[in-house]
Motif scaffolding. Structure first.
Motif, PDB file in Angstrom:
ATOM      1  N   TRP A 148      35.685 -10.078 -53.621  1.00  0.00           N
ATOM      2  CA  TRP A 148      36.970  -9.700 -52.909  1.00  0.00           C
ATOM      3  C   TRP A 148      36.423  -9.481 -51.489  1.00  0.00           C
ATOM      4  CZ3 TRP A 148      40.983 -10.723 -55.593  1.00  0.00           C
ATOM      5  CH2 TRP A 148      40.806 -10.886 -56.971  1.00  0.00           C
ATOM      6  N   ALA A 149      37.016 -10.124 -50.286  1.00  0.00           N
ATOM      7  CA  ALA A 149      36.489  -9.872 -48.919  1.00  0.00           C
ATOM      8  C   ALA A 149      37.799  -9.710 -47.941  1.00  0.00           C
ATOM      9  CB  ALA A 149      35.812 -11.124 -48.612  1.00  0.00           C
ATOM     10  N   ASN A 150      37.281  -9.040 -47.015  1.00  0.00           N
ATOM     11  CA  ASN A 150      38.326  -8.880 -45.899  1.00  0.00           C
ATOM     12  C   ASN A 150      38.103  -9.629 -44.700  1.00  0.00           C
ATOM     13  OD1 ASN A 150      39.461  -7.615 -43.365  1.00  0.00           O
ATOM     14  ND2 ASN A 150      39.903  -5.711 -44.354  1.00  0.00           N
ATOM     15  N   GLU A 152      39.057 -10.071 -41.949  1.00  0.00           N
ATOM     16  CA  GLU A 152      39.303  -9.417 -40.525  1.00  0.00           C
ATOM     17  C   GLU A 152      37.826  -9.015 -40.391  1.00  0.00           C
ATOM     18  OE1 GLU A 152      42.027 -10.530 -38.340  1.00  0.00           O
ATOM     19  OE2 GLU A 152      40.762  -8.633 -37.507  1.00  0.00           O
ATOM     20  N   ALA A 153      37.277  -8.139 -41.203  1.00  0.00           N
ATOM     21  CA  ALA A 153      35.793  -7.699 -41.097  1.00  0.00           C
ATOM     22  C   ALA A 153      35.024  -8.841 -41.059  1.00  0.00           C
ATOM     23  CB  ALA A 153      35.597  -6.857 -42.487  1.00  0.00           C
ATOM     24  N   PHE A 154      35.194  -9.731 -41.866  1.00  0.00           N
ATOM     25  CA  PHE A 154      34.003 -10.924 -41.763  1.00  0.00           C
ATOM     26  C   PHE A 154      34.380 -11.866 -40.232  1.00  0.00           C
ATOM     27  CE2 PHE A 154      31.750 -12.178 -45.617  1.00  0.00           C
ATOM     28  CZ  PHE A 154      31.986 -11.115 -46.142  1.00  0.00           C
ATOM     29  N   LYS A 155      35.729 -11.815 -39.831  1.00  0.00           N
ATOM     30  CA  LYS A 155      35.668 -12.303 -38.276  1.00  0.00           C
ATOM     31  C   LYS A 155      34.964 -11.397 -37.369  1.00  0.00           C
ATOM     32  CE  LYS A 155      39.457 -14.268 -35.754  1.00  0.00           C
ATOM     33  NZ  LYS A 155      40.556 -13.750 -35.310  1.00  0.00           N
ATOM     34  N   LYS A 156      35.057 -10.270 -37.433  1.00  0.00           N
ATOM     35  CA  LYS A 156      34.650  -9.206 -36.635  1.00  0.00           C
ATOM     36  C   LYS A 156      32.958  -9.352 -36.494  1.00  0.00           C
ATOM     37  CE  LYS A 156      34.902  -4.257 -35.796  1.00  0.00           C
ATOM     38  NZ  LYS A 156      35.217  -3.189 -36.590  1.00  0.00           N
ATOM     39  N   ALA A 157      32.629  -9.623 -37.479  1.00  0.00           N
ATOM     40  CA  ALA A 157      30.840  -9.689 -37.792  1.00  0.00           C
ATOM     41  C   ALA A 157      30.242 -11.036 -37.687  1.00  0.00           C
ATOM     42  CB  ALA A 157      30.580  -9.326 -39.419  1.00  0.00           C
ATOM     43  N   GLY A 158      31.131 -12.101 -37.575  1.00  0.00           N
ATOM     44  CA  GLY A 158      30.963 -13.413 -37.268  1.00  0.00           C
ATOM     45  C   GLY A 158      30.247 -13.959 -38.516  1.00  0.00           C
ATOM     46  N   LEU A 251      39.162   3.278 -55.174  1.00  0.00           N
ATOM     47  CA  LEU A 251      38.811   3.695 -53.756  1.00  0.00           C
ATOM     48  C   LEU A 251      37.736   2.821 -53.204  1.00  0.00           C
ATOM     49  CD1 LEU A 251      38.554   7.641 -54.669  1.00  0.00           C
ATOM     50  CD2 LEU A 251      40.521   6.161 -53.969  1.00  0.00           C
ATOM     51  N   ALA A 252      36.915   2.222 -53.726  1.00  0.00           N
ATOM     52  CA  ALA A 252      36.077   1.214 -53.131  1.00  0.00           C
ATOM     53  C   ALA A 252      36.917   0.019 -52.698  1.00  0.00           C
ATOM     54  CB  ALA A 252      34.967   0.613 -54.311  1.00  0.00           C
ATOM     55  N   THR A 253      37.883  -0.644 -53.534  1.00  0.00           N
ATOM     56  CA  THR A 253      38.818  -1.403 -53.097  1.00  0.00           C
ATOM     57  C   THR A 253      39.527  -1.195 -52.044  1.00  0.00           C
ATOM     58  OG1 THR A 253      39.185  -2.107 -55.458  1.00  0.00           O
ATOM     59  CG2 THR A 253      40.782  -3.107 -53.973  1.00  0.00           C
ATOM     60  N   ALA A 254      39.753   0.016 -52.026  1.00  0.00           N
ATOM     61  CA  ALA A 254      40.688   0.562 -50.690  1.00  0.00           C
ATOM     62  C   ALA A 254      40.078   0.440 -49.445  1.00  0.00           C
ATOM     63  CB  ALA A 254      41.393   2.203 -50.945  1.00  0.00           C
ATOM     64  N   MET A 255      38.496   0.570 -49.483  1.00  0.00           N
ATOM     65  CA  MET A 255      37.778   0.472 -48.217  1.00  0.00           C
ATOM     66  C   MET A 255      37.839  -0.774 -47.868  1.00  0.00           C
ATOM     67  SD  MET A 255      34.457   2.516 -49.799  1.00  0.00           S
ATOM     68  CE  MET A 255      33.219   2.057 -48.777  1.00  0.00           C
ATOM     69  N   VAL A 256      37.923  -1.865 -48.842  1.00  0.00           N
ATOM     70  CA  VAL A 256      38.178  -3.482 -48.497  1.00  0.00           C
ATOM     71  C   VAL A 256      39.273  -3.487 -47.877  1.00  0.00           C
ATOM     72  CG1 VAL A 256      37.828  -5.609 -48.959  1.00  0.00           C
ATOM     73  CG2 VAL A 256      36.325  -4.171 -50.126  1.00  0.00           C
ATOM     74  N   ILE A 257      40.560  -2.860 -48.325  1.00  0.00           N
ATOM     75  CA  ILE A 257      41.830  -3.089 -47.905  1.00  0.00           C
ATOM     76  C   ILE A 257      41.929  -2.685 -46.468  1.00  0.00           C
ATOM     77  CG2 ILE A 257      44.057  -2.327 -48.287  1.00  0.00           C
ATOM     78  CD1 ILE A 257      43.540  -2.255 -51.284  1.00  0.00           C
ATOM     79  N   LYS A 258      41.083  -1.526 -46.164  1.00  0.00           N
ATOM     80  CA  LYS A 258      41.399  -0.910 -44.668  1.00  0.00           C
ATOM     81  C   LYS A 258      40.282  -1.877 -43.942  1.00  0.00           C
ATOM     82  CE  LYS A 258      42.055   3.582 -46.738  1.00  0.00           C
ATOM     83  NZ  LYS A 258      41.257   4.524 -46.932  1.00  0.00           N
ATOM     84  N   GLY A 259      39.375  -2.516 -44.426  1.00  0.00           N
ATOM     85  CA  GLY A 259      38.322  -2.944 -43.723  1.00  0.00           C
ATOM     86  C   GLY A 259      37.240  -2.186 -43.248  1.00  0.00           C
TER      87      GLY A 259
END
Ligand code: GAL
Length: 419
Positions: A148-150, A152-158, A251-259
């Motif tokens: 599962w990936a976020n 936005e986070a991937f975009k931010k990190a390139g 809670l780990a999933t929530a970390m991905v949800i929030k980015g």
């Protein structure tokens, strides 16, 4: 209201119930499960509503703890003290062990009337039977080998969402450099093993997985591929955060949800959390097969074993529960919330998202290609004693910086012999 009017109105209600046939049949079912996270609880409430609609009483027996280890401990003590629930979430080879104890009910009556043999994949119906009789009702098919990936986070990190393990570590490095936790993880042994089995499948392939983790073949466990699997698995740990130990999976999933984190290796019950948080697949989050596993499928089928009961009304309620679980309407509602796909064949999937549609397609395709494999982490593959022993070794390795992959391999081979 006077007493007389009250009594009369009670009588009227009772008469109406008798006429509708509900009073004569109304029973209670106590159901043990571990579905307490946001998405899981929503799915469980669909089951409760279905049963209540038939006039029965649902007695909730929820024992928190992802993966169900705590639930199984509580179940054992209840059954030993002669106080079994009507139904309990029990899966895979564990079903056979409970059936051998002579405590499970034969629910062939319902299964025959509802034609379960015709609407279930054989790989599933075989597991639901003991000596040819149904003892459990299956609910769903979860796919375990997901990432599962976020976006936005991937975009931010390139970074690019990975398809193999080299790409995974390259993406993880970029996320880290961007100040994002690369991998959301909860350090509990079933979560460690959920990651481990996806690494094993991705690095070694389906045949290796079957030999090493299902047949527990000593030669394969001691071989070079397993060493590479162990090394790759341990490398993942370097991309988790220091608060991972003991963290619940949701809670780990929530970390991905929030980015806060970029990705999580977890079965598709994680999707239930994204959906419960109002997120849209393909937009707010993406699902891809765990690195290197696009052509394989690790399955995890949830099921409810039915225990022998004495009270006739409760037996009726139990049978109604079994029938309801397999009914198309329930299969749809439940699985939309749970993140899984219906276990019942021939269902219309129009309301399901692309992750579910991909899962349904891959379930069929991998069965044909012999790359559909049972999840060890989720009690589908090996008897509970061996499962527990190999899980312990894998978690010990994950948690012990000084333990080498070679040491872990030797311990794994010994644990695999547990009967
Ligand atoms: C699995 C179970 C899933 C899911 C998960 C986390 O073992 O099959 O339904 O709930 O645990 O609790």
């Amino acid at each position: 209201m006077t007493n007389r009017v009250l009594t009369l109105s009670r009588l009227a209600v009772a008469a109406a119930l008798v006429t509708s046939g509900l009073a004569a049949q109304a029973g209670e079912v106590e159901v043990l499960h571990w579905w307490t996270s946001g998405g899981e609880a929503k799915a469980a409430s669909a089951l409760k509503a279905t049963l209540q609609a038939k006039g029965h009483t649902w007695k909730d027996f929820a024992v928190a703890g992802g993966g169900g280890d705590s639930a199984m401990t509580v179940l054992k003590s209840r059954v030993v003290s002669g106080n079994s629930p009507a139904a309990a979430q029990i899966k895979g080879p564990g079903l056979q062990e409970w059936a051998k104890e002579g405590v499970l009910a034969n629910i062939d009556g319902v299964a025959k009337a509802e034609k379960w043999d015709a609407v279930l994949p054989k790989v599933v119906s075989d597991v639901m039977k003991y000596k040819g009789n149904y003892i459990a009702a299956p609910v769903n098919v979860h796919r375990v080998n997901w990432l599962w990936a976020n976006p936005e986070a991937f975009k931010k990190a390139g970074a690019k969402v990975p398809t193999n393990w080299d790409e995974f570590f390259a993406a993880a490095d970029k996320l880290k450099a961007a100040g994002i936790i690369p991998v959301a993880h909860g350090g509990q042994n079933w979560q460690d093993f959920t990651t481990f089995e996806s690494v094993a499948l991705g690095v070694g392939g389906a045949d290796f997985y079957k030999k090493a983790l299902v047949q527990l073949d000593a030669g394969t466990i001691n071989g070079p591929v397993m060493l590479k699997v162990l090394e790759t698995f341990k490398k993942v740990k370097g991309y988790t955060d220091k608060n991972a130990p003991g963290r619940d999976w949701n809670l780990a999933t929530a970390m991905v949800i929030k980015g806060e984190a970029g990705m999580q290796l977890m079965g598709d019950w994680a999707k239930g959390e994204f959906i419960a948080a109002g997120k849209t697949p393909g937009k707010d989050f993406v699902c891809v097969a765990a690195p290197g596993t696009a052509k394989s499928f690790t399955f995890n089928v949830d099921s409810f074993a039915m225990f022998k009961l004495k009270n006739e009304a409760n037996v009726k309620a139990q049978n109604d529960l079994a029938a309801a679980i397999m009914a198309p309407e329930f299969q749809e509602t439940f699985n939309l919330n749970k993140g899984s796909i219906p276990v019942r064949l021939g269902m219309n999937l129009d309301k399901f998202d692309d992750c579910a549609k991909l899962s349904a397609k891959d379930f069929v395709d991998t069965a044909k290609a012999n790359s559909l494999v049972p999840s060890v982490a989720h009690g589908m593959a090996v008897p509970p004693a061996a499962e527990g022993a190999i899980k312990d070794v894998v978690s010990q390795f994950w948690n012990t910086d000084a333990m080498s992959a070679k040491d872990a391999q030797v311990k794994l081979a010994a644990a695999a012999k547990t009967k």
